[in-house]
Design an enzyme around this catalytic site. Structure first.
Site, PDB file in Angstrom:
ATOM      1  N   TYR A   1      57.213  19.650  -0.292  1.00  0.00           N
ATOM      2  CA  TYR A   1      56.302  18.572   0.113  1.00  0.00           C
ATOM      3  C   TYR A   1      56.126  18.533   1.626  1.00  0.00           C
ATOM      4  O   TYR A   1      55.002  18.487   2.134  1.00  0.00           O
ATOM      5  CB  TYR A   1      56.835  17.233  -0.399  1.00  0.00           C
ATOM      6  CG  TYR A   1      56.017  16.038   0.040  1.00  0.00           C
ATOM      7  CD1 TYR A   1      54.782  15.777  -0.548  1.00  0.00           C
ATOM      8  CD2 TYR A   1      56.483  15.176   1.026  1.00  0.00           C
ATOM      9  CE1 TYR A   1      54.029  14.681  -0.151  1.00  0.00           C
ATOM     10  CE2 TYR A   1      55.736  14.082   1.429  1.00  0.00           C
ATOM     11  CZ  TYR A   1      54.511  13.832   0.833  1.00  0.00           C
ATOM     12  OH  TYR A   1      53.762  12.744   1.241  1.00  0.00           O
TER      13      TYR A   1
ATOM     14  N   SER B   1      52.199  12.505   6.469  1.00  0.00           N
ATOM     15  CA  SER B   1      53.506  11.886   6.233  1.00  0.00           C
ATOM     16  C   SER B   1      54.350  12.116   7.470  1.00  0.00           C
ATOM     17  O   SER B   1      54.142  13.097   8.199  1.00  0.00           O
ATOM     18  CB  SER B   1      54.183  12.524   5.014  1.00  0.00           C
ATOM     19  OG  SER B   1      55.555  12.189   4.948  1.00  0.00           O
TER      20      SER B   1
END
Length: 329
Positions: free
Chosen positions: A159, A146
């Site tokens: 996350y 990501s």
């Protein structure tokens, strides 16, 4: 069936097939399975629940159960591929979920759960696949990270921490495995309109507008409005921000195309950032002073709550953070 070896495709697909993909029930994983099957590769599409991927089954696509928190399911999936093909040609680590909530309220248990899927499970699956790849002298691993591994966002601490860790492990593997003919690639998506984002939105809606503690209520409401913008419900916040987010948010196919390139290119790049806004965001993060970046990020992802002074209140230690149910990208 397990003792019958399936012929590995010849021609351009030969070095990378068969391809095992995790997290194929929705979003990026499903789009990637479709893309690679269309391109002529033999694909093993996996998910925690086999029924979720049954529509992908076909002559060159087999579905398997694989849960990154279940060692037995990982071993079984790898054994199936190796018995039928000798080895995994390409491993695409896509499965993951997002733990959303203020870092102050994040429990140790929740942080461990986040890393169990996004880091430890992915790392273990690599360990299971690598011996046969090394023996064959060829193989490829594509890890789906990501842009959060470079640009940390408020409320996404757990996350993005897991994605920072995955990026470091990916780069370590890239250097260690190169002498054995194994290539490791990291794909770093930006804002993508998938069920992954929808699961977060549903989680926030289910809990209502009241946050886990009054000090963070406004930030959680602001973030909920941003999710509405990402999911094309722009009435939830300022029109300018809604328009911007809707225009830069891409469909899973954009990432699937990049993963296919990472999996099949003769000399892939070490990192792929997709779409364009992901590359621009990382460039801006490096170029802007830290305070300027923080202010811009708070405004964009928390709205007015990011600029407002938090209310004073009681200590927050021990309050629970929210977990987004383990949705796949």
């Amino acid at each position: 069936m397990l003792n019958q070896r399936i012929p590995t495709p010849r021609g351009p697909a030969a070095p990378v097939s068969p391809i095992l993909i995790t997290g194929c029930s929705t979003g990026i994983g499903r789009a990637t399975a479709h893309r690679l099957v269309h391109d002529g590769h033999f694909v093993y599409a996996t998910a925690r629940t086999p029924e979720a991927v049954k529509e992908l089954r076909g002559a060159t696509c087999r579905t398997l159960r694989l849960d990154l928190t279940d060692e037995a399911s990982m071993r079984a999936a790898v054994e199936v591929v190796e018995q039928e093909h000798g080895r995994i040609g390409t491993l695409v680590n896509n499965a993951g979920y997002a733990e959303i909530g203020p870092a102050e309220l994040l429990t140790t248990e929740r942080l461990r759960l986040q890393f169990e899927t996004n880091v430890f499970g992915t790392w273990r699956l690599c360990q299971l696949a690598l011996p046969a790849m090394r023996a064959a002298g060829t193989g490829r691993i594509v890890n789906v990270g990501s842009i959060g591994d470079s640009c940390t966002l408020p409320l996404w601490g757990a996350y993005t921490a897991s994605k920072h860790a995955l990026k470091a492990l990916n780069d370590t593997l890239r250097m260690e495995l190169a002498p054995y003919g194994i290539t490791t690639v990291l794909v770093e998506p930006g804002l993508i309109d998938t069920h992954f984002a929808a699961a977060i939105d549903q989680n926030i809606t289910r809990h209502g507008t009241d946050g886990p503690h009054p000090a963070y209520d406004a930030q959680m409401r602001g973030f909920g409005a941003v999710l509405g913008d990402v999911l094309s419900r722009g009435a939830t916040s300022a029109r300018l921000r809604a328009t911007l987010l809707q225009r830069i948010t891409q469909k899973p196919d954009a990432v699937a195309r990049t993963i296919a390139t990472a999996a099949t290119a003769p000399r892939p790049h070490p990192h792929y950032r997709v779409p364009l806004h992901a590359r621009l965001a990382i460039a801006a993060h490096h170029a802007l002073p830290a305070r300027s970046w923080d202010a811009l990020t708070r405004l964009l992802f928390l709205g007015r709550a990011g600029a407002a002074a938090p209310p004073r209140g009681a200590p927050l230690a021990g309050a629970p953070a929210r977990r987004v149910p383990g949705g796949e990208r």
